[in-house]
Design a protein around this motif. Structure first.
Motif, short mmCIF file in Angstrom:
data_model
loop_
_atom_site.label_atom_id
_atom_site.label_comp_id
_atom_site.label_asym_id
_atom_site.label_seq_id
_atom_site.Cartn_x
_atom_site.Cartn_y
_atom_site.Cartn_z
N ASP A 1 32.13 33.10 39.36
CA ASP A 1 31.05 32.14 39.55
C ASP A 1 31.17 30.93 38.64
OD1 ASP A 1 29.91 33.83 41.45
OD2 ASP A 1 28.74 34.93 39.94
N GLY A 2 32.20 30.89 37.82
CA GLY A 2 32.40 29.76 36.92
C GLY A 2 31.71 29.90 35.59
N ASP A 3 31.12 31.05 35.31
CA ASP A 3 30.44 31.26 34.03
C ASP A 3 31.45 31.75 32.99
OD1 ASP A 3 28.00 30.59 35.21
OD2 ASP A 3 27.65 32.67 35.85
N VAL A 4 31.32 31.23 31.78
CA VAL A 4 32.18 31.66 30.68
C VAL A 4 31.61 32.93 30.08
CG1 VAL A 4 33.16 31.04 28.45
CG2 VAL A 4 32.90 29.29 30.22
N ARG A 5 32.45 33.94 29.98
CA ARG A 5 32.01 35.23 29.45
C ARG A 5 32.99 35.71 28.38
NH1 ARG A 5 28.09 37.74 32.51
NH2 ARG A 5 27.64 36.79 34.54
N THR A 6 32.53 36.67 27.62
CA THR A 6 33.38 37.31 26.61
C THR A 6 33.34 38.82 26.80
OG1 THR A 6 31.56 37.40 25.01
CG2 THR A 6 33.01 35.47 24.92
N GLY A 7 34.37 39.46 26.34
CA GLY A 7 34.47 40.92 26.42
C GLY A 7 35.66 41.38 25.62
N LYS A 8 35.92 42.66 25.64
CA LYS A 8 37.05 43.22 24.90
C LYS A 8 38.04 43.83 25.87
CE LYS A 8 35.23 44.12 20.29
NZ LYS A 8 35.08 45.13 19.21
N THR A 9 39.31 43.63 25.56
CA THR A 9 40.38 44.22 26.35
C THR A 9 41.51 44.63 25.41
OG1 THR A 9 41.82 43.91 28.27
CG2 THR A 9 41.61 42.06 26.75
N ASP A 10 42.35 45.54 25.84
CA ASP A 10 43.46 46.02 25.02
C ASP A 10 44.66 45.09 25.18
OD1 ASP A 10 41.95 48.16 24.21
OD2 ASP A 10 42.71 49.51 25.77
N VAL A 11 45.22 44.64 24.05
CA VAL A 11 46.35 43.72 24.07
C VAL A 11 47.45 44.24 23.14
CG1 VAL A 11 44.84 41.77 24.57
CG2 VAL A 11 45.43 42.31 22.19
N GLU A 12 48.60 43.62 23.23
CA GLU A 12 49.73 43.98 22.38
C GLU A 12 49.44 43.62 20.92
OE1 GLU A 12 53.11 42.02 23.87
OE2 GLU A 12 53.11 43.05 25.81
N PRO A 13 50.01 44.35 19.99
CA PRO A 13 49.80 44.03 18.57
C PRO A 13 50.36 42.66 18.20
CG PRO A 13 50.76 46.22 18.84
CD PRO A 13 50.84 45.54 20.16
N GLY A 14 49.65 41.97 17.30
CA GLY A 14 50.16 40.74 16.74
C GLY A 14 49.97 39.49 17.58
N LEU A 15 49.30 39.56 18.73
CA LEU A 15 49.09 38.35 19.53
C LEU A 15 48.15 37.41 18.77
CD1 LEU A 15 48.66 39.51 23.25
CD2 LEU A 15 50.59 38.30 22.21
N PRO A 16 48.50 36.13 18.65
CA PRO A 16 47.65 35.20 17.92
C PRO A 16 46.46 34.74 18.76
CG PRO A 16 49.58 34.06 18.75
CD PRO A 16 49.77 35.52 19.08
N ALA A 17 45.46 34.20 18.10
CA ALA A 17 44.30 33.64 18.79
C ALA A 17 44.74 32.55 19.76
CB ALA A 17 43.30 33.10 17.77
N ASP A 18 43.97 32.41 20.85
CA ASP A 18 44.22 31.44 21.92
C ASP A 18 45.37 31.86 22.83
OD1 ASP A 18 42.16 29.80 21.04
OD2 ASP A 18 43.48 28.65 19.70
N SER A 19 45.95 33.06 22.61
CA SER A 19 46.93 33.57 23.56
C SER A 19 46.24 33.94 24.86
CB SER A 19 47.65 34.79 22.98
OG SER A 19 48.38 34.44 21.82
N THR A 20 46.94 33.83 25.96
CA THR A 20 46.37 34.11 27.28
C THR A 20 46.86 35.46 27.79
OG1 THR A 20 46.23 31.75 27.81
CG2 THR A 20 46.12 33.30 29.65
N VAL A 21 45.94 36.25 28.24
CA VAL A 21 46.24 37.54 28.88
C VAL A 21 45.46 37.62 30.18
CG1 VAL A 21 46.70 38.74 26.69
CG2 VAL A 21 44.37 38.70 27.61
N LEU A 22 45.85 38.53 31.03
CA LEU A 22 45.15 38.74 32.30
C LEU A 22 44.24 39.96 32.18
CD1 LEU A 22 48.02 38.07 34.87
CD2 LEU A 22 46.11 36.57 34.30
N VAL A 23 43.01 39.82 32.68
CA VAL A 23 42.04 40.91 32.66
C VAL A 23 41.45 41.07 34.05
CG1 VAL A 23 41.48 40.57 30.22
CG2 VAL A 23 40.12 39.40 31.97
N TRP A 24 40.92 42.27 34.29
CA TRP A 24 40.19 42.53 35.53
C TRP A 24 38.69 42.42 35.25
CZ3 TRP A 24 42.12 42.97 40.34
CH2 TRP A 24 43.50 43.20 40.49
N ALA A 25 37.99 41.65 36.08
CA ALA A 25 36.54 41.47 35.92
C ALA A 25 35.85 41.86 37.21
CB ALA A 25 36.22 40.02 35.57
N ASP A 26 34.69 42.54 37.08
CA ASP A 26 33.94 42.96 38.26
C ASP A 26 32.96 41.88 38.71
OD1 ASP A 26 31.86 43.06 36.46
OD2 ASP A 26 31.87 45.25 36.29
#
Length: 209
Positions: free
Chosen positions: A116-141
């Motif tokens: 819907d274009g709304d900015v949201r936050t949440g937690k997801t599991d990522v690889e160790p050591g990824l710096p801030a502002d790195s991009t990952v793919l997540v599934w959202a309902d």
């Protein structure tokens, strides 16, 4: 020497005489009617389990397959694979570059934009050591919450097999429970018959000349 006492021999090992397992089917003076009845009950339950177990496995497996397939299709329609940005650095693994580090994932807060274009936050599991502002793919309902990906074909297959196996075990356990209950009922009947017979016999044993 002729007068020597022979050495004790070990008792015969159990299981060497398979016919003893079928003693209820063999004619002998100690066999009771309840023994024959219990043997027929056991045979009937074995045949019933052999007939019902495959049918239960097929029915449960078929129902589970359709359920999880529909669930996977619904999840695929209602979940989006969207890019998310790490809000802060991911923790570093104590052993960078090790096999354990390659498999380890850490929960990190991310920011993403939902359908819907709304900015949201949440937690997801990522690889160790990824710096801030790195991009990952997540599934959202549909509610914009991070969730698991839709069920895969392998997951559907494994869950279907799980329910089929549970159905088979349920039928087998039901047959075993029915045989156990029948055995207890017949045992009580045997004990009652023994008490009745002893009540008739005991007075003759207790008489004095």
């Amino acid at each position: 020497m002729a007068g020597d006492i022979p050495r004790a021999q070990p008792p015969p090992a159990r299981g060497r005489h398979p016919h003893l397992l079928l003693w209820r089917w063999r004619r002998n003076p100690l066999r009771r009617r309840t023994d024959v009845l219990q043997a027929w009950i056991g045979l009937g339950l074995v045949l019933a389990v052999l007939a019902a177990a495959p049918a239960a496995m097929f029915s449960a497996g078929d129902a589970a397959y359709h359920h999880y397939r529909d669930t996977a299709e619904r999840q695929a329609r209602t979940r989006d694979h969207v890019p998310a940005v790490l809000v802060h650095d991911a923790p570093r693994h104590p052993e960078p570059g090790s096999d354990e580090a390659k498999k380890t994932r850490y929960p990190v807060e991310v920011r993403f934009t939902d359908a819907d274009g709304d900015v949201r936050t949440g937690k997801t599991d990522v690889e160790p050591g990824l710096p801030a502002d790195s991009t990952v793919l997540v599934w959202a309902d549909e509610q914009g919450a991070i969730t698991e990906p839709p069920l895969t074909t392998d997951q559907i297959r494994s869950r279907t097999m799980g329910w089929a196996i549970l159905a088979f075990l349920a039928v087998a356990l039901a047959g075993a429970a029915a045989y156990g209950i029948a055995g207890l009922v017949l045992q009580r009947r045997n004990l009652a018959g023994w008490d009745a017979a002893w009540s008739r016999t005991a007075p003759r044993w207790s008489r004095y000349p």
